[in-house]
Structures are given as C-alpha cells and as structure tokens.
Design an enzyme around this catalytic site. Structure first.
Site, PDB file in Angstrom:
ATOM      1  N   LYS A 153     -20.679   0.130  29.540  1.00 15.26           N
ATOM      2  CA  LYS A 153     -21.371   1.394  29.258  1.00 15.26           C
ATOM      3  C   LYS A 153     -20.512   2.464  28.577  1.00 15.26           C
ATOM      4  O   LYS A 153     -20.810   3.652  28.616  1.00 15.26           O
ATOM      5  CB  LYS A 153     -22.018   2.007  30.533  1.00 15.26           C
ATOM      6  N   HIS A 187     -15.952  -7.385  28.287  1.00 19.64           N
ATOM      7  CA  HIS A 187     -15.731  -6.273  29.230  1.00 19.64           C
ATOM      8  C   HIS A 187     -14.525  -6.571  30.120  1.00 19.64           C
ATOM      9  O   HIS A 187     -14.295  -5.868  31.110  1.00 19.64           O
ATOM     10  CB  HIS A 187     -16.959  -6.078  30.123  1.00 19.64           C
ATOM     11  N   SER A 227     -24.131   6.417  33.237  1.00 20.58           N
ATOM     12  CA  SER A 227     -24.753   5.410  32.379  1.00 20.58           C
ATOM     13  C   SER A 227     -24.823   4.061  33.105  1.00 20.58           C
ATOM     14  O   SER A 227     -25.834   3.345  33.036  1.00 20.58           O
ATOM     15  CB  SER A 227     -23.949   5.291  31.080  1.00 20.58           C
TER      16      SER A 227
HETATM   17  S1  PPS Z   1     -23.049  -2.380  27.615  1.00 17.94           S
HETATM   18  O1  PPS Z   1     -24.246  -2.830  28.390  1.00 17.94           O
HETATM   19  O2  PPS Z   1     -21.870  -2.288  28.470  1.00 17.94           O
HETATM   20  O3  PPS Z   1     -22.822  -3.163  26.422  1.00 17.94           O
HETATM   21  O4  PPS Z   1     -23.437  -0.876  27.195  1.00 17.94           O
HETATM   22  P1  PPS Z   1     -22.698  -0.007  26.095  1.00 17.94           P
HETATM   23  O5  PPS Z   1     -23.256  -0.327  24.774  1.00 17.94           O
HETATM   24  O6  PPS Z   1     -21.237  -0.069  26.276  1.00 17.94           O
HETATM   25  O7  PPS Z   1     -23.114   1.469  26.508  1.00 17.94           O
HETATM   26  C1  PPS Z   1     -24.430   1.951  26.469  1.00 17.94           C
HETATM   27  C2  PPS Z   1     -24.325   3.452  26.391  1.00 17.94           C
HETATM   28  O8  PPS Z   1     -23.928   3.813  25.039  1.00 17.94           O
HETATM   29  C3  PPS Z   1     -24.923   4.637  24.484  1.00 17.94           C
HETATM   30  N1  PPS Z   1     -25.044   4.417  23.038  1.00 17.94           N
HETATM   31  C4  PPS Z   1     -24.916   5.399  22.138  1.00 17.94           C
HETATM   32  N2  PPS Z   1     -24.604   6.700  22.275  1.00 17.94           N
HETATM   33  C5  PPS Z   1     -24.591   7.456  21.134  1.00 17.94           C
HETATM   34  N3  PPS Z   1     -24.886   6.969  19.915  1.00 17.94           N
HETATM   35  C6  PPS Z   1     -25.197   5.660  19.743  1.00 17.94           C
HETATM   36  N4  PPS Z   1     -25.494   5.191  18.544  1.00 17.94           N
HETATM   37  C7  PPS Z   1     -25.201   4.814  20.889  1.00 17.94           C
HETATM   38  N5  PPS Z   1     -25.473   3.502  21.087  1.00 17.94           N
HETATM   39  C8  PPS Z   1     -25.359   3.277  22.409  1.00 17.94           C
HETATM   40  C9  PPS Z   1     -26.194   4.255  25.238  1.00 17.94           C
HETATM   41  O9  PPS Z   1     -27.206   5.221  25.066  1.00 17.94           O
HETATM   42  C10 PPS Z   1     -25.638   4.166  26.643  1.00 17.94           C
HETATM   43  O10 PPS Z   1     -25.295   5.448  27.159  1.00 17.94           O
HETATM   44  P2  PPS Z   1     -26.274   6.362  28.048  1.00 17.94           P
HETATM   45  O11 PPS Z   1     -25.422   7.523  28.482  1.00 17.94           O
HETATM   46  O12 PPS Z   1     -26.736   5.535  29.188  1.00 17.94           O
HETATM   47  O13 PPS Z   1     -27.370   6.799  27.136  1.00 17.94           O
END
Ligand code: PPS
Length: 301
Positions: A53, A115, A145
């Site tokens: 996340k 991860h 998150s």
């Molecule tokens: S995972 O399941 O571990 O692969 O998730 P991961 O992709 O690491 O994290 C998901 C969070 O990243 C946010 N996210 C973004 N934020 C801003 N801009 C963009 N383009 C973007 N893409 C993914 C996503 O919304 C999750 O955060 P939260 O705070 O839950 O919204």
C-alpha cells in the site's frame, strides 16, 4: 464480510498470519518459497519493491508506460497490471503464480513487483545487479490504506476494527511484517547499493514531473516532452482509477462495495482516521522505532 458471504463467493476462509523467518506472513506468499528463492533474474529485470500500500501500482504503471507506452500503446488499456508487472511471491490456488507469469514474459525488460523485506529478495537479483526501485509511504497513511485494503480483500487476514488494526501495525503483525523494519531495511541497503532508487509516495504526489525525471535518469531513459506528458497523464489518480487495467476491478477476491482499490490517493488521509490519543501514542512509538535511522517521512505536503 460475513462468513456466509465468503462462502457464497466460493472463497477459502481468510488466511491467518504466522511467523516466517522472523516476519509475519500468510501462506499465499510463502507457499511458493523454493521456486521464488530460486528465481533466475535477468540483468535487465527491474524490481519494484514496496511495503504493501505504498504506491506499488502507481510506480508499476509508470514504468510500464515508460518502457512500453510508445511501442505498444494498447498494453496499458488491455493487460491488467498484474500481468504486465508480475507479483513475484504471489501464489493463490487457481491462478498462475508470480514466478510463472514472470517466466512466461516475452517483453523486456521484465518489471517485477515484490513486497518482500530486503532480506527475502531472491539472491539472483543481487547477483545480476538488477535495478530496484523501492517506494515508501509515511506510516500513518500507509496504515490507513492497508486497513481499508484488508477490509475489502478476502485473501488478506481479517483486519478487525481500526484501533486493533493500528495496534497490530505498530507491533509489525501485518502481512510482510513491520513497516519499520521494511522501510529501514531497504534504506540501509540503498546506502551501499547504487542500483537501488528510493522513492517516496509523498514526493510523487507533490511533483510527479520531478520524480519521473529522477526515475528516467536512474534508468538511463530520455523522453520527448510529448512522451513525458503522456506518462504524467497516464499515472494520474483519476486516470488510473478509471482504467480497469490498473484499478484491480477485475479481481474477484476484492469487494469494491467495501472499499475500492484506488481509494483516495492522498497524503494526509490519516487525519480522518487517527484520534488525538491514537496519534500521540503513535508518535511516541514512532520516535523510538526510528531513532537510529536517517530516513525521514512527511505526513503532509
Ligand atoms: S498494493 O496492493 O500493495 O499493490 O497497493 P499499492 O499499489 O502499493 O497502494 C495502493 C495505494 O496507492 C494509491 N494509488 C495512488 N495514489 C495516487 N495516485 C495514483 N495514481 C495512485 N495509484 C494508486 C491507492 O489509491 C492506494 O492508496 P489509498 O490511500 O488507499 O487510496
């Protein structure tokens, strides 16, 4: 989700956490341990490593657009992110493992997500001197998150309520272990390994253009102004939330009625979750656990 609903979806019960080589894990990410550890990296493989996340999908999509956006523009709108960027340790029955997806890839370079804490990365990535992009996110937003993710993802352990989740986050009783150990472990490794680029979610949110230039310089890529604009547009939160190839809406184990994968994408959402006393308690613990590191995070921008 109620147990009955889980049964209706024909899913196994949620997995339990257990200690694995000193790290809390679930079996979906350890069942394929031998073949993951024996994975044969290629010198041009690029690893995207994160604590869950922290911005994995964001940077995965960015790298995919950088390498393949020009020659196969349809790729980003026709292939889900987990096929373009396999999740190395993934092993869920009925689906190809991360190793299988990575090994069957014909495009190069291969972009590979993990991860794993630094000590779990298969040795051939080090031997082949692969480039690694690590993405870290401030602990408070990361915890929030992760909480919403565990609520909606049926192959994650039951999150319980927010106070108990936060307590376990501080104790490192999360899948892939302690946030503290993870971010510090990779940070220490980066100090002596120039093949690691350490990015921050907050920096990406603050100025994507600047961070994209850092990534390109690390990877030895140069973009035309038009290509640069296309990547920046493609990795915008709204664009990725709308795109079914980046928003995980095709995955049946995720219940978007509970919470979407692309949830808020903000720095500072923790303020909507932490009570004043949770925040004080958290800051106290944080200070203790982060004493002996030069690593610094921003919880607002
Ligand atoms: S995972 O399941 O571990 O692969 O998730 P991961 O992709 O690491 O994290 C998901 C969070 O990243 C946010 N996210 C973004 N934020 C801003 N801009 C963009 N383009 C973007 N893409 C993914 C996503 O919304 C999750 O955060 P939260 O705070 O839950 O919204």
């Amino acid at each position: 989700m109620a147990k009955a609903d889980q049964k209706e979806m024909d899913l196994p019960p949620r997995p339990e956490l257990f200690e694995f080589h000193g790290v809390s894990m679930i079996h979906y990410f350890t069942d394929n341990w031998e073949s993951v550890q024996n994975f044969q990296a290629k010198p041009d493989d690029i690893v995207i490593a994160t604590y869950p996340k922290a911005g994995t999908t964001w940077v995965s999509h960015m790298l995919d657009l950088l390498y393949f956006g020009k020659c196969s523009p349809e790729r980003g709108s026709s292939m889900p992110i987990f096929e373009r960027v396999p999740f190395l340790e993934f092993c869920v029955p009925g689906l190809p493992t991360g190793v299988e997806v990575a090994e069957s890839m014909t495009s190069s370079p291969r972009l590979i997500k993990t991860h794993f804490p630094v000590q779990f990365l298969p040795k051939s990535f080090w031997e082949q001197k692969c480039r690694i992009i690590y993405v870290a996110r401030n602990s408070k937003d990361n915890a929030v998150s992760y909480f919403h993710f565990d609520r909606m993802n049926m192959v994650e352990p039951e999150p319980g309520d927010w106070p108990s989740f936060l307590q376990r986050f501080q104790e490192g009783k999360m899948v892939f272990g302690s946030w503290y150990d993870h971010v510090k472990g990779w940070w220490e490794k980066k100090q002596t390994n120039p093949k690691i680029l350490y990015l921050m979610y907050e920096d990406l949110a603050e100025d994507m253009g600047r961070e994209l230039d850092r990534v390109c310089s690390f990877l030895g890529l140069s973009l035309t102004e038009e290509e640069r604009c296309k990547v920046i547009e493609g990795v915008g939160f709204d664009a990725m939330k709308k795109n079914s190839m980046t928003n995980y809406s095709t995955i049946k184990v995720m219940d978007f009625k509970i919470s979407p994968f692309m949830r808020k994408g903000k720095v500072g959402d923790w303020k909507n979750h932490f009570t004043v006393s949770q925040n004080e308690q958290f800051d106290k613990e944080y200070k203790k656990k982060m004493t002996h590191t030069t690593l610094r995070f921003r919880t607002e921008i």
